[in-house]
Design an enzyme around this catalytic site. Structure first.
Site, PDB file in Angstrom:
ATOM      1  N   CYS A 115      35.813  45.340  32.113  1.00 54.82           N
ATOM      2  CA  CYS A 115      36.701  46.499  32.127  1.00 54.82           C
ATOM      3  C   CYS A 115      37.512  46.610  33.413  1.00 54.82           C
ATOM      4  O   CYS A 115      38.364  47.489  33.524  1.00 54.82           O
ATOM      5  CB  CYS A 115      35.903  47.788  31.908  1.00 54.82           C
ATOM      6  N   GLU A 151      36.819  47.492  36.595  1.00 53.99           N
ATOM      7  CA  GLU A 151      36.667  48.517  37.627  1.00 53.99           C
ATOM      8  C   GLU A 151      35.873  48.058  38.841  1.00 53.99           C
ATOM      9  O   GLU A 151      35.849  48.744  39.861  1.00 53.99           O
ATOM     10  CB  GLU A 151      36.028  49.790  37.058  1.00 53.99           C
TER      11      GLU A 151
END
EC number: 1.17.4.2
Length: 744
Positions: free
Chosen positions: A413, A415
């Protein structure tokens, strides 16, 4: 097991249940019940929320390394108090650990598999040594580099429910030697196996027949695959390594894999949960991977080949389970074959869907045109700026040469920037909810920092992971519901406007965002609270402070529990219908129908029921409310830059949505924020154009009409019916906007 164990007693829990009401979102309790509530065989039902939170907090607090010895009473008292505070925080839904922790923490599976508390991992696809790991092939020394090792790491972590980012940039792929041998592969199965007929259909052959025709062959490697995760990994490793002289010194080129012992389709998987796929997807994977490598004899594998192998592994892991396999492939920005590999529709539908693909760039990169063109057509590639990740924490803190120099990639993702073998380690606070529940936000974020720090003391299965975790002790304290919080506390969005400016390097005109000073002060204060908490706890434990501390995760499923906006993302719409899918036999369905929720057969999947739940975003009627369908692409970039500058020293997961008339802004905005944004991805905004779309925007009247039809509380009705069942999950739910992360 710790010598001393911290527990939460029933008197305390009963008191909290009396004093605190969890802040369930409209979808919250149902999502929890079908995603994170574990089966309790002694009670013949799934957990209730207080039981889940107790399990999770006790599983975490007892990772404190001081409990391995005989701690002082002062330490025991302080940790007990901390466990109680964490229980209050999570039970109230002011914050939650990652979905992985909600599912695994405090279970026997956690005690057996230290890796299990970490959502996602990163591995570089280049020859590596297995080292002192729980999986080491018997045919090579553990210190010898093997082409198979990163693929084994990926396969193992995916089967344990983790997502894996992997790097196929040129510097890695060029280290793989040329393919020396074609491998003649046979897969055999015993007639007594329940999977016999199905396996023959995908290429396996009768074991007795093979033995009759091949007796006395000494140039054959024969491996009977045990019915274990490790067995699957080792079989695939053997297949890969036979192609290379370094790991095939005898130069045997015939491999026989015996799948007779593998449990059949539908059998229960103990530990993580789910059901077995049977050996059939594994058989297909073996042949497909062998074909990829055989076609390169006398040549080197390409980035596309390596990605195909990872995708074929991911496809196999998905095959028998509801849970999704999450992969992110990171390639070189000038590798057009990699960038365009999903344009081959046949291979896309066969296996290349299994990863989101991104390219690694630096701040000097300026060729965003082809990238923007790809994004407009299929939403890929994403962008990962490794220079920023290696040399910056928060952008506001300036250039710090080599502060995170081992970074090579990211989790799926985006992050958390990660070194080879390193995992992300997440916990998120919902500041909008925490304030309503009476929390001092600095205390809430401090508890989050300590929770994640303890996870780094788990027993990790792979040496490469143990080494980098002990060095970095990276944590990822996130905030979610950010749009709800800022709009509530500021009265408006954090980007208050734009002013004309020029790019200092190119002289090009740009629109520079203007941020609310109070918004800056709010997130900056919380950042320093996390840093202080980590520093203090690290001193208590006698370990290094974490190399980085803060992030913004996408937070799809977990955000649903509390009913807040997901991560930094804007609500999909002010009012919408959220569709969630249930197995047709799910006993929650009668309760939902009794309460007035609309249900209908799913048009895409057999034996699945689609339930429509009307949702209203916090502040939907505010004149300053913006949704993903109305907020500009420029404001989304500016908001991500705000969080990367003042909050996150790791990265910020963001999937920017754009309208068709905004596509010409993609390349200029990527270039404008090249010194600020560490990773990002973009997708077109679809609205509710698809039939039975997961999210369908509606107007306020339609929402009110839907709500008027709903009577009763699903939780109460379901508990009164007393018809809970084991092993049920929601069907095909997504944990983040990009679909990159595992569910739990």
């Amino acid at each position: 097991m710790p010598a001393t164990r911290i527990t939460l007693d029933s008197t305390f829990i009963d008191q909290v249940k009396h004093e605190i009401k969890p802040h369930w979102g409209e979808l919250g309790w149902v999502t929890y019940k079908r995603t994170y509530a574990r089966w309790l065989p002694e009670k013949n039902r799934t957990e209730n929320w207080d039981e889940t939170v107790k399990r999770v907090i006790e599983g975490n607090i007892n990772l404190d390394p001081r409990l391995q010895d005989l701690p002082s009473q002062d330490v025991i008292d302080k940790l007990t108090n901390e466990a109680q505070q964490l229980f209050r925080l999570v039970y109230s839904l002011s914050a939650t650990p990652s979905g992985r922790n909600l599912w695994i923490s405090g279970t026997d599976y956690q005690k057996r598999n230290g890796d299990s508390l970490n959502n996602c991992w990163f591995i570089a696809i280049r020859p590596q040594a297995y080292g002192d790991s729980h999986i080491v092939p018997t045919y090579i020394d553990k210190r010898k580099e093997a082409v198979s090792m990163p693929f084994s790491f990926l396969f193992d972590q995916l089967m344990k429910g983790g997502g894996v980012g992997f790097s196929v940039v040129d510097d890695n792929i060029n280290q793989i030697p040329q393919v020396d041998h074609q491998v003649d592969l046979s897969v055999v199965i015993d007639k007594n196996s329940k999977s016999y007929d199905a396996s023959l259909k995908v290429g396996a052959i009768d074991k007795a027949e093979w033995e009759k025709n091949n007796s006395g062959l000494d140039n054959v490697i024969y491996y009977r695959i045990p019915d274990t995760r490790e067995g699957w990994v080792l079989a695939n490793a053997r297949l890969i390594d036979l192609h290379f002289n370094d790991t095939n010194p005898d130069q045997k080129t015939k491999l026989v894999l015996d799948i007779s012992d593998i449990r059949p389709y539908g059998a229960k998987i103990h530990g993580f949960g789910g059901t077995a796929s049977g050996p059939m997807p594994l058989v297909e994977m073996f042949f497909d991977i062998n074909n990829v490598i055989n076609e390169r004899v006398g040549q080197k594998l390409t980035a596309v080949d390596a990605t195909d192998i990872c995708n074929l592994i991911g496809k196999t892991v998905v095959a028998g389970n509801v849970r999704r396999s999450a992969e992110l492939a990171l390639g070189s920005s000038d590798n057009q074959d990699f960038i365009k590999m999903k344009q081959d529709k046949e291979k896309l539908y066969h296996h290349r869907w299994a990863s989101n693909n991104s390219v690694a760039i630096n701040s000097k990169f300026n060729n965003y045109g082809p990238i923007a063109d790809g994004i407009m057509h299929n939403g890929e590639p994403g962008i990962v700026n490794l220079d920023l990740s290696r040399n910056y924490g928060r952008i506001a803190d300036g250039y710090q040469a080599g502060i995170d120099d081992d970074v090579e990639g990211t989790n799926p993702c985006g992050e958390i920037s990660l070194a080879n073998g390193e995992p992300c380690n997440l916990f998120e606070v919902f500041p909008y909810i925490a304030e309503q529940q009476g929390w001092d936000l600095k205390e809430a974020f401090s508890l989050a920092a300590r929770y994640t720090k303890r996870v780094t003391f788990s027993h990790y299965d792979w040496e490469v992971s143990r080494n980098i975790i002990q060095k970095n002790r990276r944590i990822g304290v996130s905030m979610s519901g950010i749009q709800d919080w800022l709009l509530n506390d500021l009265g408006h969005r954090v980007v208050t406007g734009f002013k004309d400016a020029t790019d200092k390097e190119t002289g090009a005109p740009i629109k520079k965002p203007i941020y609310d000073p109070q918004g800056i002060k709010m997130v900056d204060g919380l950042y320093h609270a996390v840093i202080a908490a980590d520093k203090a706890y690290s001193e208590e434990l006698g370990v290094n402070p974490s190399i980085k501390h803060t992030t913004v995760k996408p937070s799809g499923t977990v955000a649903k529990l509390a009913g807040v906006s997901e991560g930094m993302h804007f609500h999909y719409a002010g009012y919408l219908i959220q569709r969630i899918r249930f197995q047709a036999s799910d006993p929650l369905l009668p309760a939902l129908r009794k309460c007035g929720y609309h249900t209908e057969p799913d048009i895409y999947t057999k034996n699945t029921i689609c339930v429509e739940i009307p949702l209203r975003a916090a502040h939907a009627d505010s004149k300053n409310f913006a949704s993903a369908g109305t907020v500009s692409i420029a404001e989304q970039f500016a908001t991500q830059a705000f969080l990367q500058t003042y909050w996150s020293d790791n990265a910020v997961s963001c999937t920017v949505t754009f309208q068709a008339n905004e596509s010409n802004q993609i390349a200029p905005l990527l270039h404008q924020y090249r010194h600020t944004i560490k990773s990002t991805s973009l997708l077109p905004y679809y609205g509710g154009s698809l039939k039975q779309a997961p999210k369908e925007p509606i107007n306020k009247k339609a929402y009110e009409d839907r709500v008027a039809m709903i009577t009763g509380d699903v939780k109460e009705v379901f508990e009164n019916q007393n018809k809970d069942q084991k092993g049920l999950e929601l069907v095909d739910q997504s944990d983040c906007t990009s679909g990159a992360c595992p569910i739990k």
